[in-house]
Write an enzyme that holds these catalytic residues in place. Structure first.
Site, mmCIF file in Angstrom:
data_model
loop_
_atom_site.group_PDB
_atom_site.id
_atom_site.type_symbol
_atom_site.label_atom_id
_atom_site.label_comp_id
_atom_site.label_asym_id
_atom_site.label_seq_id
_atom_site.Cartn_x
_atom_site.Cartn_y
_atom_site.Cartn_z
ATOM 1 N N GLN A 36 -4.524 -4.985 7.383
ATOM 2 C CA GLN A 36 -5.523 -5.935 6.890
ATOM 3 C C GLN A 36 -5.462 -7.276 7.606
ATOM 4 O O GLN A 36 -6.215 -8.192 7.262
ATOM 5 C CB GLN A 36 -5.352 -6.173 5.372
ATOM 6 N N HIS A 39 0.864 -1.181 0.000
ATOM 7 C CA HIS A 39 0.000 0.000 0.000
ATOM 8 C C HIS A 39 0.906 1.239 0.000
ATOM 9 O O HIS A 39 1.994 1.198 0.567
ATOM 10 C CB HIS A 39 -0.837 -0.053 1.289
ATOM 11 N N ASP A 48 3.086 -4.292 8.120
ATOM 12 C CA ASP A 48 1.834 -3.541 8.019
ATOM 13 C C ASP A 48 0.691 -4.509 8.313
ATOM 14 O O ASP A 48 0.388 -5.390 7.506
ATOM 15 C CB ASP A 48 1.712 -2.946 6.611
ATOM 16 N N CYS A 93 -4.661 2.381 -3.642
ATOM 17 C CA CYS A 93 -3.403 2.878 -3.073
ATOM 18 C C CYS A 93 -2.252 1.915 -3.304
ATOM 19 O O CYS A 93 -1.402 1.728 -2.441
ATOM 20 C CB CYS A 93 -3.539 3.193 -1.582
ATOM 21 N N LYS A 128 -10.332 0.137 10.865
ATOM 22 C CA LYS A 128 -10.591 -1.083 10.088
ATOM 23 C C LYS A 128 -10.961 -2.239 11.012
ATOM 24 O O LYS A 128 -11.159 -3.365 10.559
ATOM 25 C CB LYS A 128 -9.358 -1.460 9.260
#
Lengths: 140, 422
Positions: free
Chosen positions: B214, B134, B211, B377, B237
């Site tokens: 997600q 991303h 990261d 993104c 999220k």
């Protein structure tokens, strides 16, 4: 409901564009991009004595960006630079929602994009061809 | 002082995952019953207990945390620090000193890149990231590499979005200072073997920045077991409000980093010419913090716990399989990434031949279905895949088979509506 925007005129210009081709006789051309959505066109014009005698575009993008560019060329080919800039002002006014009914008539098939004025996210798609045109003509 | 936060939870201990029960927890889903919200990888909806907790903070505890010496400020500080403990527990961190509150995963990754860049990256060094990162895990590293005279290198994946340990080993060099990658790709939905990657990196002396935007909302996360040095994720999220995020960092590494933002509450002692900085984690939390957001995240974590992260993961896997079944037979539709639904973790990115993704999203919107369209993104990934843009549907455990049916029906009709024959 979707015919508000994805109507016959727009779908037809997207599927069967009239002016999507190269233009070897072009006197000027410019690339217009919407970086965030990837709409990407190159607009070419053949201008002679202050009149747009031919024009075309190539590129890729959503139906709205492509059809709008095609409809725009349909409108401006054969017109003077001043007339084309006048149409650009009208189209911009239509998208801003500040156009009168009589002015709207002048835009002919470009009226198919009127409902973009209610879709902020798609304004830049509809405007891409016209913005690129503005760049080319103001450069002259 | 005693916030009755447990009282807000309206999910019974024995979690019923049938759609009526969980959907009733989310007021927005109740308000827009006709909407199929399939953009959960962008942000999730918020349960009532989170909204109530934030409201209660502002009604009964609001003051500037850490500054005041009066009772109300002590309450605000406790609420904020309780949230930090809740996050620590969620991801299995050793200490609250390792939990830094930020605005979102983007800010967390900017912090990591900026501070690590200045602390450990020198001219001629290398920073490795993946081609599917991303932009929030890509541009900060571009900047850090440029500022430090280092080289930014990309690990490439297969067409199915797989990164292998072998490819990672081949890409690492003695000068690779940092490897930054997503635990789960926001485009492919594919999970990386985080623990194996971390092990390979550590044996090379490479710092691992992960990261988790997600992954943390959708699967059990234990930073100790994963072995990552840094982990970034966003509250919004995972059912919390927007504007609160987390950076986990291993304490001994955080201790070596220079400050990120400077200003109030991150200092110890200031003279006209110099300052000494506060202890961890406050050193990295300059200015007034988002205590309301942290309290919301605390409530969201308690909500996730009440549902059970395993139940969430299981339900999302079921829904992903169901969606794959429904989509697979539709002509002219291509799914990006692995053909195995279990590699997708609720994220299905797709194209429809001849229909631009923005038109897909606009037509689906007419059918009251919310999907994302664009480059998500991840422009370098789209360049790598050779597609200008894609559409993405992404699931949360509160989605239903009926919503997926509506999505599939809409998907089947797109080409016809754009003027194609069958």
């Amino acid at each position: 409901m979707e015919n508000d925007l994805y109507g016959e005129v727009l779908l037809d210009h997207n599927m069967h564009p009239v002016h999507k081709h190269a233009l070897p006789t072009a006197t000027c051309s410019h690339q217009g991009i919407n970086p965030s959505c990837g709409d990407d066109i190159v607009l070419s014009l053949e201008i002679d004595g202050g009149r747009i005698i031919n024009g075309s575009y190539v590129g890729s993008g959503c139906a709205i960006s492509q059809a709008s560019a095609d409809i725009m060329l349909e409108l401006i080919i054969g017109r003077t630079v001043d007339e084309a800039l006048h149409l650009k002002a009208l189209f911009t006014a239509m998208i801003d929602g500040s156009i009168t009914d009589s002015e709207l008539e002048e835009l002919d098939e470009a009226m198919a994009l009127q409902n973009v004025s209610h879709m902020p996210a798609r304004v830049k798609c509809a405007m891409l061809g016209w913005k690129t045109l503005g760049f080319l003509l103001n450069e002259k | 002082m005693n916030r009755p936060i447990g009282g807000y939870l309206n999910v019974s201990g024995e979690m019923k995952m049938n759609e009526r029960d969980v959907r009733a927890d989310f007021p927005l889903l109740e308000r827009y019953r006709e909407l199929a919200y399939l953009d959960n990888a962008a942000t999730t909806q918020k349960p009532q207990c989170v909204l109530d907790a934030v409201n209660e903070y502002y009604l009964g505890e609001n003051s500037n945390p850490m500054r005041g010496l009066y009772d109300l400020s002590v309450k605000a500080t406790q609420a904020y620090e309780n949230a930090r403990e809740s996050v620590r527990d969620l991801i299995g961190a050793a200490s609250c000193r390792e939990i830094i509150f930020t605005r979102n995963a983007t800010e967390s990754l900017n912090l990591a890149a900026s501070c690590l860049g200045r602390a450990i990256v020198n001219e001629g060094d290398e920073i490795l990231i993946t081609v599917s990162e991303h932009h929030s895990d890509l541009i900060p590293w571009q900047t850090a590499a440029r500022e430090r005279g280092a080289k930014l290198k990309y690990l490439e994946c297969t067409a199915e979005g797989e990164y292998t340990v072998g490819a990672l080993k081949a890409a690492l060099s003695p000068r690779t200072k940092i490897f930054a990658f997503a635990a789960v790709s926001n485009v492919f939905g594919r999970a990386n073997p985080v623990a194996e990657f971390a092990e390979v990196c550590h044996s090379n002396g490479t710092i691992v920045v992960c990261d988790g935007a997600q992954s943390v909302p959708h699967m059990k996360t234990d930073v100790g077991a994963l072995g990552v040095d840094f982990l970034a994720f966003s509250g919004h999220k995972m059912y919390a409000p927007m504007g609160i995020g987390v950076l986990y960092g291993r304490e001994e590494l955080l201790e070596q980093l220079p400050p990120f933002l400077t200003g109030g509450e991150m200092i110890e002692y200031v003279t006209r010419d110099a300052a000494t900085f506060a202890e961890l984690p406050h050193r990295f939390e300059a200015g007034t913090v988002n205590a309301g957001g942290a309290v919301g995240l605390d409530a969201a974590i308690k909500y996730i716990r009440s549902v059970g992260i395993e139940n969430i993961e299981k339900r999302e896997r079921e829904l992903t399989r169901y969606a794959f079944d429904r989509i697979s037979g539709i002509p002219h539709v291509s799914i990006i990434g692995s053909p195995d639904p279990d590699d997708h973790h609720g994220i299905i990115t797709f194209t429809v031949e001849g229909v631009h993704p923005h038109d897909i999203a606009a037509l689906m919107d007419r059918d009251n279905i919310a999907v994302r369209a664009g480059h998500h993104c991840a422009q370098p990934l789209h360049q790598f895949l050779g597609v200008a843009s894609t559409a993405r549907m992404s699931l949360a455990f509160y989605n239903t088979e009926a919503e997926i049916d509506r999505f599939a029906e809409s998907l089947s009709g797109l080409r016809r509506r754009m003027g194609y024959g069958e």
